[in-house]
Design a protein around this motif. Structure first.
Motif, mmCIF file in Angstrom:
data_model
loop_
_atom_site.group_PDB
_atom_site.id
_atom_site.type_symbol
_atom_site.label_atom_id
_atom_site.label_comp_id
_atom_site.label_asym_id
_atom_site.label_seq_id
_atom_site.Cartn_x
_atom_site.Cartn_y
_atom_site.Cartn_z
ATOM 1 N N LEU A 12 16.523 -23.119 41.900
ATOM 2 C CA LEU A 12 17.969 -23.020 42.111
ATOM 3 C C LEU A 12 18.657 -24.388 42.072
ATOM 4 N N VAL A 13 18.065 -25.357 42.767
ATOM 5 C CA VAL A 13 18.715 -26.672 42.849
ATOM 6 C C VAL A 13 18.786 -27.329 41.473
ATOM 7 N N GLU A 14 17.692 -27.234 40.721
ATOM 8 C CA GLU A 14 17.694 -27.786 39.354
ATOM 9 C C GLU A 14 18.761 -27.107 38.496
ATOM 10 N N LYS A 15 18.788 -25.791 38.597
ATOM 11 C CA LYS A 15 19.742 -25.018 37.805
ATOM 12 C C LYS A 15 21.164 -25.435 38.163
ATOM 13 N N ALA A 16 21.420 -25.590 39.464
ATOM 14 C CA ALA A 16 22.763 -25.966 39.914
ATOM 15 C C ALA A 16 23.125 -27.344 39.369
ATOM 16 N N ALA A 17 22.164 -28.262 39.412
ATOM 17 C CA ALA A 17 22.431 -29.628 38.942
ATOM 18 C C ALA A 17 22.773 -29.621 37.453
ATOM 19 N N LEU A 18 22.017 -28.828 36.693
ATOM 20 C CA LEU A 18 22.256 -28.730 35.263
ATOM 21 C C LEU A 18 23.612 -28.061 35.000
ATOM 22 N N ALA A 19 23.851 -26.979 35.725
ATOM 23 C CA ALA A 19 25.097 -26.228 35.525
ATOM 24 C C ALA A 19 26.316 -27.100 35.832
ATOM 25 N N ARG A 20 26.205 -27.949 36.851
ATOM 26 C CA ARG A 20 27.349 -28.818 37.213
ATOM 27 C C ARG A 20 27.762 -29.696 36.041
ATOM 28 N N CYS A 21 26.770 -30.128 35.241
ATOM 29 C CA CYS A 21 27.080 -30.993 34.109
ATOM 30 C C CYS A 21 27.810 -30.247 33.002
ATOM 31 N N LEU A 22 27.728 -28.925 33.034
ATOM 32 C CA LEU A 22 28.341 -28.139 31.962
ATOM 33 C C LEU A 22 29.701 -27.586 32.365
ATOM 34 N N LEU A 23 30.143 -27.930 33.579
ATOM 35 C CA LEU A 23 31.436 -27.439 34.064
ATOM 36 C C LEU A 23 32.532 -28.406 33.689
ATOM 37 N N ARG A 24 33.719 -27.854 33.396
ATOM 38 C CA ARG A 24 34.858 -28.748 33.186
ATOM 39 C C ARG A 24 35.264 -29.318 34.540
ATOM 40 N N PRO A 25 36.048 -30.337 34.568
ATOM 41 C CA PRO A 25 36.289 -31.066 35.818
ATOM 42 C C PRO A 25 36.696 -30.168 36.990
ATOM 43 N N GLU A 26 37.532 -29.165 36.737
ATOM 44 C CA GLU A 26 37.966 -28.299 37.849
ATOM 45 C C GLU A 26 37.090 -27.058 37.937
ATOM 46 N N GLY A 27 36.057 -26.971 37.093
ATOM 47 C CA GLY A 27 35.214 -25.776 37.074
ATOM 48 C C GLY A 27 34.402 -25.625 38.357
ATOM 49 N N ARG A 28 33.884 -24.439 38.545
ATOM 50 C CA ARG A 28 33.169 -24.157 39.792
ATOM 51 C C ARG A 28 31.838 -23.476 39.533
ATOM 52 N N LEU A 29 30.892 -23.751 40.433
ATOM 53 C CA LEU A 29 29.672 -22.955 40.510
ATOM 54 C C LEU A 29 29.934 -21.852 41.511
#
Ligand code: 44T
Length: 764
Positions: free
Chosen positions: A592-609
């Protein structure tokens, strides 16, 4: 011979008798001295028959001879001869306690010998279990006596694996549904190839030379129940969830089905410890006997799999929703000992649960009759063709919606024969199988509604920001398009390219993309892989007026699984990525933590997990049950054998799939926050926390159950320990319980490492 005897007597007279008595005594003493106890005993018998008056004088020598001879016979296993000797001795000395006692001792030793077979074989298919058995046998100094075979019993042969046919087979290859481990096939084979022939029915007397099976036989029982917990795992209960209509275009069904026509992959039953099912259950019929099975009757075993189903008519005794048939059994081990897996027993056994499928729950009431067919199919006990007879409505019959073939089963009893099914044919409906956890998630209205609210507020805030972006982009596009001939290129695909993009990487079937799509101008990506489920989601989109090009299946774009987390398009980023943080069993999803870290890089600045953050909660409890289930307790030997240390190698500290609301336990503290995982910032998979916990009740802390508060945004959260939750809970079981008193302050150290949680509890 008989003619000569009287002659001798006549000739010898009383003088002859004295000589004979004397000679017998002499011989008896001679043979005794030479330790030929058998011959000595024969001479003593003759002597005492000739001269009963000598009984008192020679009693001691006679007893001594008898015991010595019996010992010798015992060592030769001449059991019958021993008891013949004792019988003769007791005719002469009927009140002799010493002889009676000695005979009792011999009886015992005979039983022991009979119990201790000369050859013992054990057969185990699983490698782990085989190795465990070897360790246990060796550590109990029995390696020389028991031959353990690592194979399936069906592959065993005489004399290759067994030197000869055996007199006894002991087997516990039974599961909650009795037949699921293949006991019928195993025993059919054993009777054909491994056992001595069965004792003919009705034959009394010695059992020697015949084969026998423990358990002797079994009786299967059942009941019809209303049970919400079962219902919400096997039926989609709501027509509308999170603003989506679910039941118009698709017919959902659970993988646990008694109707083999649906899907070969379907399992005929699931299991549940009914005594602890959350929310309890109501019995709608009396307990009924569904089947009996004699493991000592090879013919019956062979016929079992081919014989016609047995039709049962069960009067309804209480009004309620027909949710499931629950089955259990009583195993008769021998004439005196039985073992029940029933729902009211204080055992760890679970019961077999046969959910009754259908679109909507059917209510039955007293006066109705539930009609069920029971049989043993493909080595499973099954209940099928479930129907309800209603006496009020002129015996109309409602058939399980999945089993339209009931009508074709011609031999319905007369009363049933003229009735038609009332369920509409739904030939045009799309069928889609979901896991029971997926069904429970669909039924978790709070889950879907909370996601809807949280997504709605995020998308709203992002659209306001986007307005400006879209505006500036349009100007750029216009200027770049100035020189183009085709000024119509501002097509719909360009428009969608400016839409917000939401990616759902939930595990399993998820309607969150459609819930999101319903919220407005957004493009949604589902990570469903199964074609059947993609088709179902498309059908759902269509019946909910969601435009086809709004929903995409992300997997269809990807080369392989490992690239799941990617940008939606070159130069574009995600507005929202939905992660599946917590597994239904109660654990944090691996990676989960790895996935979250990767996903954060793919979010636009105001995007959310989504979720943004997870808080882990826990409390101190005393639970005998959890401790009992985690390891073999105590230091004493198990039935005189050293087994515990070997079994306990398999001990795991964390227990999953718990129903915390019905787990027997005593709370020793309030729930406390153990750890916080901020998915928007967490960078390491290794976290520690130390907290102080106040004990409010005296007792022994044996475990720390834990669950989660899942924050979808800063305000909206889901608790994984609630009545409607599809999540179960987990618990960390302590190696050594900690004795505490009310008012004590404890220090709880929590360690989170790669989704695994461990704890240390100490006095403050
Ligand atoms: N029984 C408890 C569970 N096996 C055991 O590999 C009992 C649970 C129980 N090995 C309800 C009631 C009860 N040849 O390790 C397994 C399995 C092995 C075989 C060799 C074969 N033909 C077989 C078949 C099975 O036997 C072990 C146990 S079977 C699991 C059931 C009142 N729930």
């Amino acid at each position: 011979m008989s003619a000569r005897r009287p002659g001798r007597r006549a000739r010898g007279g009383s003088r002859g008798r004295v000589r004979l008595v004397y000679r017998s005594l002499q011989s008896a003493q001679d043979y005794l001295e030479r330790e030929d106890f058998g011959t000595a005993f024969a001479h003593y018998l003759l002597l005492l028959n000739l001269a009963p008056e000598l009984k008192d004088i020679i009693r001691e020598s006679f007893q001594h001879t008898l015991f010595k001879w019996a010992e010798e016979l015992d060592s030769l296993s001449r059991i019958q001869d021993i008891f013949d000797c004792y019988e003769q001795a007791l005719e002469l000395y009927p009140n002799n306690e010493v002889i009676w006692n000695s005979m009792g001792e011999h009886l015992f030793s005979m039983f022991a010998r009979e119990a201790g077979a000369s050859h013992v074989y054990a057969c185990e298919l699983s490698k782990t279990m085989y190795e465990l058995a070897c360790e246990v046998v060796a550590s109990n100094q029995m390696a020389g006596e028991i031959k353990i075979l690592h194979m399936k019993s069906l592959d065993m042969e005489v004399p290759k694996d067994l030197s000869s046919r055996v007199s006894l087979v002991v087997t516990e290859t039974v599961d909650a549904g009795l037949f699921g481990e293949g006991i019928v096939e195993s025993l059919i084979h054993a009777w054909q190839h491994l056992l001595l022939p069965p004792r003919p029915a009705g034959q009394e007397g010695p059992t020697e030379g015949f084969g026998r099976v423990i358990p002797l036989h079994a009786v299967v029982f059942g009941m019809v129940v209303e049970c919400q917990e079962i219902r919400r795992h096997h039926r989609v209960c709501f027509n509308e969830v999170g603003g989506l209509r679910l039941n118009e275009a698709v017919m959902w069904y659970s993988p646990v089905s008694n109707e083999s026509c649906i899907d070969d992959a379907a399992e005929p039953y699931t299991t549940e410890r009914m005594r602890q099912v959350p929310g309890g259950y109501t019995t709608l019929t009396d307990h009924f006997q569904a089947m009996t099975i004699d493991f000592n009757n090879p013919r019956e075993l062979e016929e079992l799999t081919t014989r016609n189903p047995c039709r049962l008519c069960l009067p309804v005794v209480k009004e309620g929703v027909l949710d499931a048939i629950v089955a259990w059994f009583v195993l008769q081990l021998d004439e005196d000992t039985s073992l029940s897996t029933g729902p009211d027993e204080e055992t760890c056994w679970e019961q077999a649960v046969y959910p009754i499928q259908g679109v909507l729950g059917q209510t039955v009431k007293p006066g109705n009759t539930v009609v069920v067919d029971v049989s043993c199919k493909n080595s499973y006990l099954v209940f099928h063709s479930i129907a309800v007879l209603s006496h009020e409505h002129k015996m109309e019959i409602e058939v399980n919606t999945m089993s339209n073939h009931l009508a074709s089963e011609a031999e319905l009893c007369d009363a049933l024969a003229n009735l038609q099914t009332t369920s509409e044919p739904r030939t045009t409906l799309l069928h889609c199988m979901l896991e029971s956890s997926e069904i429970a998630r669909l039924n978790n209205t709070q889950y879907n509604d909370h996601f809807k609210s949280a997504l709605s507020s995020i998308l709203f805030s992002l659209t306001s920001v986007d307005g400006e972006i879209y505006f500036s982009q349009t100007i750029n596009d216009r200027s770049s398009n100035m020189n183009c001939e085709n000024t119509n290129s501002q097509s719909s695909s360009d428009l969608t390219s400016d839409m917000l993009c939401v990616l759902d990487v939930s595990e399993g079937f998820s309607i969150l993309p459609l819930i999101t799509a319903k919220l407005g101008s957004v493009k949604v990506f589902s990570s469903l892989e199964k074609v059947q489920q993609q088709v179902a989601l498309n059908a759902l989109a269509e019946s909910n007026e969601i435009s086809k090009d709004v929903l995409e299946f992300w997997h269809n774009y990807l080369e392989d699984d490992s690239t799941l987390l990617q940008r939606p398009q070159a130069g574009k980023l995600w507005s929202v990525i939905i992660l599946d943080a917590i597994e239904m069993c109660g654990l944090i999803r691996q990676g989960l933590v790895e996935k979250a870290a990767l996903a954060r890089c793919l979010l636009r600045p105001e995007g959310r997990l989504m979720p943004q953050c997870i808080k882990i909660y826990g409390m101190l409890i005393e639970s005998e049950t959890l401790q009992q289930e985690s390891a073999v307790q105590g230091k004493e030997a198990t039935l005189g054998f050293n087994i515990a240390p070997f079994i306990n190698q398999f001990k795991v500290p964390v227990h999953v799939f718990l129903h915390l609301s019905t787990l027997p336990h005593v709370r020793l503290s309030e729930p406390v926050e153990l750890l916080k995982l901020d998915l928007m910032s967490v960078v390491t998979d290794d976290l520690c926390n130390e907290i102080r916990v106040q004990v409010y009740s005296s007792g022994r802390i044996t475990a720390v159950p834990f669950w989660y508060e899942i924050y979808l945004d800063t305000e909206i959260s889901l608790n994984t320990w609630s009545d409607t939750s599809h999540w179960k809970q987990a618990a960390f079981v302590l190696d050594n319980p900690v004795q505490v008193n009310a008012g004590d302050e404890l220090i709880l150290k929590i360690h989170y490492h790669k989704s695994n949680i461990s704890m240390i509890v100490n006095h403050g």
